[in-house]
Write an enzyme that holds these catalytic residues in place. Structure first.
Site, PDB file in Angstrom:
ATOM      1  N   PRO A 128      46.896  34.568  42.551  1.00  0.00           N
ATOM      2  CA  PRO A 128      47.679  35.676  43.113  1.00  0.00           C
ATOM      3  C   PRO A 128      47.620  36.937  42.241  1.00  0.00           C
ATOM      4  CG  PRO A 128      48.901  33.622  43.296  1.00  0.00           C
ATOM      5  CD  PRO A 128      47.658  33.304  42.531  1.00  0.00           C
ATOM      6  N   GLY A 131      42.450  38.466  40.533  1.00  0.00           N
ATOM      7  CA  GLY A 131      41.359  38.504  41.507  1.00  0.00           C
ATOM      8  C   GLY A 131      40.133  39.142  40.880  1.00  0.00           C
ATOM      9  N   GLN A 278      20.677  62.834  71.375  1.00  0.00           N
ATOM     10  CA  GLN A 278      20.343  62.886  69.949  1.00  0.00           C
ATOM     11  C   GLN A 278      21.506  62.389  69.075  1.00  0.00           C
ATOM     12  OE1 GLN A 278      19.677  66.704  67.842  1.00  0.00           O
ATOM     13  NE2 GLN A 278      17.604  65.944  67.528  1.00  0.00           N
ATOM     14  N   GLU A 362      33.989  38.055  46.559  1.00  0.00           N
ATOM     15  CA  GLU A 362      32.917  37.827  45.569  1.00  0.00           C
ATOM     16  C   GLU A 362      32.649  39.094  44.748  1.00  0.00           C
ATOM     17  OE1 GLU A 362      29.869  35.108  46.261  1.00  0.00           O
ATOM     18  OE2 GLU A 362      31.050  33.934  47.677  1.00  0.00           O
ATOM     19  N   THR A 364      34.802  43.032  44.426  1.00  0.00           N
ATOM     20  CA  THR A 364      34.952  44.239  45.249  1.00  0.00           C
ATOM     21  C   THR A 364      33.800  45.210  44.969  1.00  0.00           C
ATOM     22  OG1 THR A 364      36.200  45.287  43.480  1.00  0.00           O
ATOM     23  CG2 THR A 364      37.494  44.075  45.135  1.00  0.00           C
TER      24      THR A 364
HETATM   25  N1  CAA Z   1      26.313  36.147  33.471  1.00  0.00           N
HETATM   26  C1  CAA Z   1      26.552  35.497  32.289  1.00  0.00           C
HETATM   27  N2  CAA Z   1      27.559  35.849  31.441  1.00  0.00           N
HETATM   28  C2  CAA Z   1      28.337  36.877  31.809  1.00  0.00           C
HETATM   29  C3  CAA Z   1      28.147  37.597  33.011  1.00  0.00           C
HETATM   30  C4  CAA Z   1      27.087  37.179  33.852  1.00  0.00           C
HETATM   31  N3  CAA Z   1      26.828  37.824  35.002  1.00  0.00           N
HETATM   32  N4  CAA Z   1      29.071  38.556  33.108  1.00  0.00           N
HETATM   33  C5  CAA Z   1      29.831  38.468  31.991  1.00  0.00           C
HETATM   34  N5  CAA Z   1      29.373  37.450  31.217  1.00  0.00           N
HETATM   35  C6  CAA Z   1      29.888  37.030  29.922  1.00  0.00           C
HETATM   36  C7  CAA Z   1      29.841  38.198  28.931  1.00  0.00           C
HETATM   37  O1  CAA Z   1      28.592  38.277  28.297  1.00  0.00           O
HETATM   38  C8  CAA Z   1      30.955  37.841  27.957  1.00  0.00           C
HETATM   39  O2  CAA Z   1      30.463  36.872  27.077  1.00  0.00           O
HETATM   40  P1  CAA Z   1      30.909  36.884  25.507  1.00  0.00           P
HETATM   41  O3  CAA Z   1      32.387  36.627  25.542  1.00  0.00           O
HETATM   42  O4  CAA Z   1      30.132  35.778  24.887  1.00  0.00           O
HETATM   43  O5  CAA Z   1      30.581  38.238  24.973  1.00  0.00           O
HETATM   44  C9  CAA Z   1      31.989  37.145  28.864  1.00  0.00           C
HETATM   45  O6  CAA Z   1      31.265  36.699  30.029  1.00  0.00           O
HETATM   46  C10 CAA Z   1      33.078  38.086  29.308  1.00  0.00           C
HETATM   47  O7  CAA Z   1      32.468  39.155  29.965  1.00  0.00           O
HETATM   48  P2  CAA Z   1      33.171  40.559  30.166  1.00  0.00           P
HETATM   49  O8  CAA Z   1      33.826  40.969  28.892  1.00  0.00           O
HETATM   50  O9  CAA Z   1      32.175  41.478  30.780  1.00  0.00           O
HETATM   51  O10 CAA Z   1      34.326  40.187  31.215  1.00  0.00           O
HETATM   52  P3  CAA Z   1      35.349  41.113  31.940  1.00  0.00           P
HETATM   53  O11 CAA Z   1      36.677  40.479  31.850  1.00  0.00           O
HETATM   54  O12 CAA Z   1      35.208  42.531  31.475  1.00  0.00           O
HETATM   55  O13 CAA Z   1      34.908  41.003  33.485  1.00  0.00           O
HETATM   56  C11 CAA Z   1      33.847  41.558  35.550  1.00  0.00           C
HETATM   57  C12 CAA Z   1      33.768  41.547  34.010  1.00  0.00           C
HETATM   58  C13 CAA Z   1      32.431  41.891  35.995  1.00  0.00           C
HETATM   59  C14 CAA Z   1      34.803  42.611  36.065  1.00  0.00           C
HETATM   60  C15 CAA Z   1      34.243  40.155  36.072  1.00  0.00           C
HETATM   61  O14 CAA Z   1      35.568  39.853  35.745  1.00  0.00           O
HETATM   62  C16 CAA Z   1      34.100  40.016  37.577  1.00  0.00           C
HETATM   63  O15 CAA Z   1      33.000  39.770  38.069  1.00  0.00           O
HETATM   64  N6  CAA Z   1      35.206  40.133  38.339  1.00  0.00           N
HETATM   65  C17 CAA Z   1      35.200  39.856  39.777  1.00  0.00           C
HETATM   66  C18 CAA Z   1      35.507  38.423  40.070  1.00  0.00           C
HETATM   67  C19 CAA Z   1      35.042  38.016  41.430  1.00  0.00           C
HETATM   68  O16 CAA Z   1      33.962  38.359  41.865  1.00  0.00           O
HETATM   69  N7  CAA Z   1      35.849  37.223  42.116  1.00  0.00           N
HETATM   70  C20 CAA Z   1      35.466  36.724  43.382  1.00  0.00           C
HETATM   71  C21 CAA Z   1      36.238  35.498  43.683  1.00  0.00           C
HETATM   72  S1  CAA Z   1      35.302  34.204  44.394  1.00  0.00           S
HETATM   73  C22 CAA Z   1      35.187  34.524  46.029  1.00  0.00           C
HETATM   74  O17 CAA Z   1      35.483  35.567  46.513  1.00  0.00           O
HETATM   75  C23 CAA Z   1      34.588  33.386  46.759  1.00  0.00           C
HETATM   76  C24 CAA Z   1      34.931  33.237  48.159  1.00  0.00           C
HETATM   77  O18 CAA Z   1      35.657  32.333  48.499  1.00  0.00           O
HETATM   78  C25 CAA Z   1      34.304  34.070  49.205  1.00  0.00           C
END
Ligand code: CAA
Length: 378
Positions: A128, A131, A278, A362, A364
């Site tokens: 909640p 996200g 058009q 997945e 925003t």
């Molecule tokens: N691949 C591998 N490692 C990764 C990575 C990736 N793509 N992205 C980040 N990491 C690693 C980083 O290297 C870092 O590692 P270290 O701690 O060793 O340095 C660690 O992960 C933390 O990374 P960040 O500091 O970049 O993390 P952050 O808190 O700043 O978050 C973010 C970055 C891109 C905003 C991430 O939080 C994100 O993707 N948020 C969105 C979440 C999301 O997509 N949720 C969807 C829910 S699922 C869904 O919707 C499914 C459904 O049912 C349809």
């Protein structure tokens, strides 16, 4: 550089198109109206290999690769976006277990996800109040005896009420992204219950629920990957998942454009089909161009993933562009239909509702821009 599909990719695309057109599309309105996907349709997806398109054949998957997966997803989404997202999340879960699981986890779950025995897989990351920022999650997992005990709640969980297995993320260490682990939880685990069913604007056929873990006990062997290494598993899974959602959005956009063109040819105003105007032609030209760009970005990301090359940036670009382009295309297709586009008698009304969430789940559009700008700026 080749712009042609390989034989296997074409075969998967044709198989998906045939099933989607024959079995899924005729039921799409009913799925939307009843907010339910007939389980036989999911079993049908399993029968033709679409619940494990990029999963190795040794684990019961089709072993057809990421490009084939993207093509299949687009075909299914053209017919029914709700069925497509259920398929997308199940494929993502099968892949994440195949990639990060132990041999026992892989052989226990992956073949049964691919053949439909587990009906679907589910991805339980969001909460909640966590996200876009899953590093802020509050669900906890602690060791007790030889078991793990989970406490907390998840929200926005696709297939939460019928999936056979969930990948659940929970805090096992300190705050932030480094204290999170992933677990495999079976649907009848003691202490797991299904909460509120979301009453959504679109994708009404796909179920979206809360999950509650109340001293939910799972075996010690349910840990997926390294303890406190779960955040990276989520990020890697989502990189691939974003190719799936880009492909889904593309399919919704293609369906809307196809119907917009058909309507424009048939509807007459001022003495001629509106396709002769058009104003309409330009809408169609812009829509066609934006969808082709979405297709190229999406297939490039899929191809890179398939080749084992870094693809995180490209998947984010594909998801950002495809979801936003498909949304604009659905809007134009509805506009072409005039008042008829605003009523349920015409499918563009459903496409317009369905496409909106592709800019949200997945990651925003704003999260995709974070990923892309970090890559570009460094
Ligand atoms: N691949 C591998 N490692 C990764 C990575 C990736 N793509 N992205 C980040 N990491 C690693 C980083 O290297 C870092 O590692 P270290 O701690 O060793 O340095 C660690 O992960 C933390 O990374 P960040 O500091 O970049 O993390 P952050 O808190 O700043 O978050 C973010 C970055 C891109 C905003 C991430 O939080 C994100 O993707 N948020 C969105 C979440 C999301 O997509 N949720 C969807 C829910 S699922 C869904 O919707 C499914 C459904 O049912 C349809």
């Amino acid at each position: 550089m080749e712009f042609q599909l390989e034989e296997t990719q074409r075969l998967v695309q044709e198989t998906a198109r045939e099933y989607a057109t024959r079995a899924i599309a005729p039921r799409a309105r009913e799925i939307d109206r009843d907010a339910h996907i007939p389980r036989a349709l999911l079993a049908g997806l399993a029968d033709i290999g679409l619940l494990g398109v990029n999963v190795p054949e040794a684990l019961g998957g089709a072993g057809a690769g990421v490009v084939a997966y993207s093509l299949a997803m687009t075909e299914v989404a053209k017919a029914c976006a709700s069925t497509a997202v259920t398929m997308a999340v199940s494929n993502m879960v099968a892949e994440v277990i195949a990639t990060f699981g132990t041999d026992a986890q892989r052989t226990t779950y992956v073949p049964r996800l691919c053949d439909g025995t587990l009906v679907a897989g589910s991805f339980a990351l969001s909460e909640p109040e966590a996200g876009s920022d899953p590093g802020a999650m509050r669900t906890t997992a602690r060791r007790e005896g030889g078991e793990w005990v989970l406490d907390g709640s998840k929200q926005w969980i696709t297939s939460g009420d019928f999936a056979g297995v969930f990948v659940v993320w929970a805090r096992t260490g300190g705050p932030g992204t480094k204290g999170i682990s992933a677990f495999l939880v079976e649907k009848d685990a003691p202490g797991l219950s299904v909460g509120h069913h979301e009453d959504k604007m679109g994708l009404r056929g796909s179920s979206t629920t809360a999950l509650h873990f109340d001293r939910c006990r799972i075996p010690g062997s349910a840990l997926l990957g390294q303890e406190n290494g779960g955040f990276k598993i989520a990020m890697m899974a989502l990189d691939g998942g974003r190719i799936g959602i880009a492909s889904q959005a593309l399919g919704i956009g293609e369906a809307a454009l196809e119907k917009g063109i058909a309507y424009a040819k048939e509807r007459k105003a001022f003495g001629a089909p509106i396709a002769d105007k058009q104003a309409i032609q330009w809408m169609i030209a812009d829509a066609r161009t934006e969808l082709d760009a979405a297709r190229l970005l999406t297939l490039r990301a899929a191809w890179l993933k398939e080749k084992g090359v870094a693809f995180s940036q490209q998947a984010a670009m594909a998801k950002l562009w495809s979801s936003e382009a498909a949304w604009r295309v659905c809007d134009r297709a509805l506009q072409i239909h005039g008042g008829y586009g605003y009523v349920k008698e015409y499918d563009v009304e459903r496409h317009y509702r369905d496409v909106r969430v592709t800019r949200i789940y997945e990651g925003t559009s704003e999260v995709q821009r974070i990923v892309i700008s970090r890559g570009a700026i460094g």
